[in-house]
Design an enzyme around this catalytic site. Structure first.
Site, mmCIF file in Angstrom:
data_model
loop_
_atom_site.group_PDB
_atom_site.id
_atom_site.type_symbol
_atom_site.label_atom_id
_atom_site.label_comp_id
_atom_site.label_asym_id
_atom_site.label_seq_id
_atom_site.Cartn_x
_atom_site.Cartn_y
_atom_site.Cartn_z
ATOM 1 N N CYS A 112 34.303 42.548 27.680
ATOM 2 C CA CYS A 112 32.845 42.363 27.793
ATOM 3 C C CYS A 112 32.069 43.616 27.390
ATOM 4 O O CYS A 112 30.847 43.580 27.307
ATOM 5 C CB CYS A 112 32.480 41.947 29.207
ATOM 6 S SG CYS A 112 33.415 40.526 29.761
ATOM 7 N N HIS A 234 25.162 42.882 29.658
ATOM 8 C CA HIS A 234 26.151 41.810 29.546
ATOM 9 C C HIS A 234 25.858 40.776 30.634
ATOM 10 O O HIS A 234 25.652 41.121 31.799
ATOM 11 C CB HIS A 234 27.562 42.404 29.708
ATOM 12 C CG HIS A 234 28.601 41.379 30.004
ATOM 13 N ND1 HIS A 234 28.728 40.220 29.242
ATOM 14 C CD2 HIS A 234 29.552 41.304 30.982
ATOM 15 C CE1 HIS A 234 29.717 39.499 29.742
ATOM 16 N NE2 HIS A 234 30.223 40.123 30.792
ATOM 17 N N ASN A 264 29.001 33.271 31.203
ATOM 18 C CA ASN A 264 29.502 34.565 30.737
ATOM 19 C C ASN A 264 30.291 34.343 29.440
ATOM 20 O O ASN A 264 31.345 33.717 29.457
ATOM 21 C CB ASN A 264 30.391 35.159 31.842
ATOM 22 C CG ASN A 264 31.027 36.483 31.452
ATOM 23 O OD1 ASN A 264 31.052 36.852 30.284
ATOM 24 N ND2 ASN A 264 31.547 37.187 32.444
HETATM 25 O O1 UT7 Z 1 32.355 39.742 32.511
HETATM 26 C C1 UT7 Z 1 32.976 40.548 33.460
HETATM 27 C C2 UT7 Z 1 33.945 39.737 34.204
HETATM 28 N N1 UT7 Z 1 33.606 39.084 35.389
HETATM 29 C C3 UT7 Z 1 32.573 39.322 36.259
HETATM 30 O O2 UT7 Z 1 31.669 40.053 36.016
HETATM 31 C C4 UT7 Z 1 32.611 38.608 37.568
HETATM 32 C C5 UT7 Z 1 32.001 39.407 38.681
HETATM 33 N N2 UT7 Z 1 32.122 38.697 39.952
HETATM 34 C C6 UT7 Z 1 31.370 37.642 40.291
HETATM 35 O O3 UT7 Z 1 30.527 37.222 39.528
HETATM 36 C C7 UT7 Z 1 31.554 37.052 41.661
HETATM 37 O O4 UT7 Z 1 32.467 37.827 42.403
HETATM 38 C C8 UT7 Z 1 32.038 35.558 41.637
HETATM 39 C C9 UT7 Z 1 30.927 34.673 41.135
HETATM 40 C C10 UT7 Z 1 33.257 35.409 40.781
HETATM 41 C C11 UT7 Z 1 32.364 35.106 43.047
HETATM 42 O O5 UT7 Z 1 31.228 35.257 43.886
HETATM 43 P P1 UT7 Z 1 31.346 35.998 45.295
HETATM 44 O O6 UT7 Z 1 30.015 35.994 45.874
HETATM 45 O O7 UT7 Z 1 32.005 37.327 45.059
HETATM 46 O O8 UT7 Z 1 32.288 35.015 46.087
HETATM 47 P P2 UT7 Z 1 33.626 35.357 46.864
HETATM 48 O O9 UT7 Z 1 34.758 35.540 45.926
HETATM 49 O O10 UT7 Z 1 33.347 36.437 47.864
HETATM 50 O O11 UT7 Z 1 33.847 34.012 47.670
HETATM 51 C C12 UT7 Z 1 32.960 33.618 48.733
HETATM 52 C C13 UT7 Z 1 33.385 32.249 49.202
HETATM 53 C C14 UT7 Z 1 34.880 32.111 49.475
HETATM 54 O O12 UT7 Z 1 35.055 31.226 50.567
HETATM 55 P P3 UT7 Z 1 35.335 31.798 52.045
HETATM 56 O O13 UT7 Z 1 36.605 32.558 51.908
HETATM 57 O O14 UT7 Z 1 34.155 32.646 52.379
HETATM 58 O O15 UT7 Z 1 35.433 30.550 52.847
HETATM 59 C C15 UT7 Z 1 35.410 31.460 48.239
HETATM 60 O O16 UT7 Z 1 36.594 30.705 48.462
HETATM 61 O O17 UT7 Z 1 33.088 31.274 48.183
HETATM 62 C C16 UT7 Z 1 34.267 30.533 47.870
HETATM 63 N N3 UT7 Z 1 34.219 30.198 46.463
HETATM 64 C C17 UT7 Z 1 33.605 29.100 45.999
HETATM 65 N N4 UT7 Z 1 32.983 28.091 46.633
HETATM 66 C C18 UT7 Z 1 32.464 27.112 45.879
HETATM 67 C C19 UT7 Z 1 34.706 30.916 45.411
HETATM 68 N N5 UT7 Z 1 34.415 30.272 44.264
HETATM 69 C C20 UT7 Z 1 33.744 29.145 44.612
HETATM 70 C C21 UT7 Z 1 33.191 28.079 43.866
HETATM 71 N N6 UT7 Z 1 32.544 27.098 44.558
HETATM 72 N N7 UT7 Z 1 33.245 28.020 42.540
#
Ligand code: UT7
Length: 307
Positions: A112, A234, A264
């Site tokens: 990225c 990005h 993304n």
């Molecule tokens: O281009 C560069 C590469 N990538 C990035 O820049 C990604 C950067 N990271 C992010 O954008 C975020 O970390 C994500 C969007 C990937 C995830 O968001 P988050 O706010 O960090 O969520 P999390 O991983 O802390 O998960 C929170 C909760 C979890 O449930 P519990 O454990 O709290 O019950 C996950 O299991 O949300 C759950 N979860 C979802 N729920 C519904 C994770 N993905 C999903 C989903 N739908 N798609």
């Protein structure tokens, strides 16, 4: 020396998957995806190869460019992490398609951060007097390396291509690039496999490193906040962009976004956004931008560019 954008183009697949479509594939919801990422839709390529997508964007960029012709290009750099062929390089295929007979061409892989790294590379060649004009293309078919059963990553990615024609200008430039290979495990894609990401770690890395990168570029050129028209980040997550704006103490109006429409698209996200702004007249001549990319590697970088 710095670079001036004198043409832009992009290609976006016709097929659109909205969040409800993903909710049929994994346990997620439109509300969760919009709230946590700002994404509403992403475009998915089923027909064209990455090279064909890159050629479409490159042709449009050359068509929009009134100052130079394809033969005036000294270099073509294509950045991609998701392309089908090993050889020939996508950049050579772009060269053949647009007739840029005098350009040297190579592909660059910096995930990225790719577009920013490619731009900085062009500026270095310009500073050496090797080239005067360059075409940079970011192209990604991330759908082909996405694990569509992993809800924590598949909701993020989309396909697309963006291109920009850059010409050297005498104004002093500013740029930075960094990598932290020891943290590469945070975002990987083993050969023949799919993207594996620790989203939280990437998120934390981005909100720390991107403001630092931007401030470093501003201090190199002694730019005040009012000297910067837009910060082109990005498009990884709306919350990352908001956090960077907050840390820099700058209003959200200076951080254009199109992540809602494309998700993304890795190295294509910055040129897709630049093309959208350029074509809609939001980048009049004299506009001053700072671009910032970040992602797998880990890698991150920022650069000053004018229009
Ligand atoms: O281009 C560069 C590469 N990538 C990035 O820049 C990604 C950067 N990271 C992010 O954008 C975020 O970390 C994500 C969007 C990937 C995830 O968001 P988050 O706010 O960090 O969520 P999390 O991983 O802390 O998960 C929170 C909760 C979890 O449930 P519990 O454990 O709290 O019950 C996950 O299991 O949300 C759950 N979860 C979802 N729920 C519904 C994770 N993905 C999903 C989903 N739908 N798609």
């Amino acid at each position: 020396m710095t670079g001036r954008i004198i043409g832009t183009g992009s290609y976006s697949p016709e097929l659109v998957w909205d969040n409800n479509k993903l909710a049929e594939m994994v346990e997620t919801s439109d509300e969760w995806i919009r709230e946590r990422t700002g994404i509403a839709r992403r475009h998915i390529e089923k027909e064209k190869s990455a090279s064909e997508m890159a050629v479409e964007a490159a042709k449009k960029a050359m068509e929009s460019c009134k100052e130079i012709k394809a033969e005036d290009l000294g270099a073509i750099i294509v950045c991609s992490i998701a392309q089908e062929e090993v050889l020939p390089s996508v950049s050579c295929q772009v060269q053949a398609a647009i007739g840029a007979t005098n350009a040297f061409c190579f592909d660059l892989k910096a995930a990225c951060s790719g577009f920013v790294f490619a731009y900085n590379t062009c500026i270095a060649y310009m500073n050496m007097g090797l080239i005067k004009n360059a075409l940079i293309v970011g192209v990604e078919k991330l759908s082909s390396i996405t694990d569509w059963t992993d809800r924590s990553s598949c909701i993020l990615f989309g396909d697309g291509a963006g291109a920009a024609v850059i010409t050297a200008c005498e104004e002093e430039g500013a740029m930075m690039m960094r990598c932290e290979g020891s943290r590469g495990e945070v975002l990987t894609c083993p050969a023949g496999s799919t993207l594996i990401m620790n989203g939280q770690e990437v998120f934390k890395f981005a909100v720390r490193s991107v403001p630092e990168a931007i401030l470093e570029v501003m201090s190199q050129k002694m730019l005040a906040k009012e000297d910067v028209d837009y910060y082109i980040l990005h498009q990884a997550n709306k919350r990352i962009v908001e956090s960077v704006a907050k840390r820099l103490g700058e209003p959200m109006e200076k951080f254009p976004m199109n992540i809602d429409e494309y998700g993304n698209t890795s190295s294509a996200s910055i040129p897709l956004l630049v093309d959208e702004l350029y074509r809609s007249g939001k980048l009049p001549q004299g506009s001053r931008l700072i671009m910032a990319g970040f992602g797998a590697g880990l890698s991150w970088g920022a650069s000053y560019v004018t229009v």
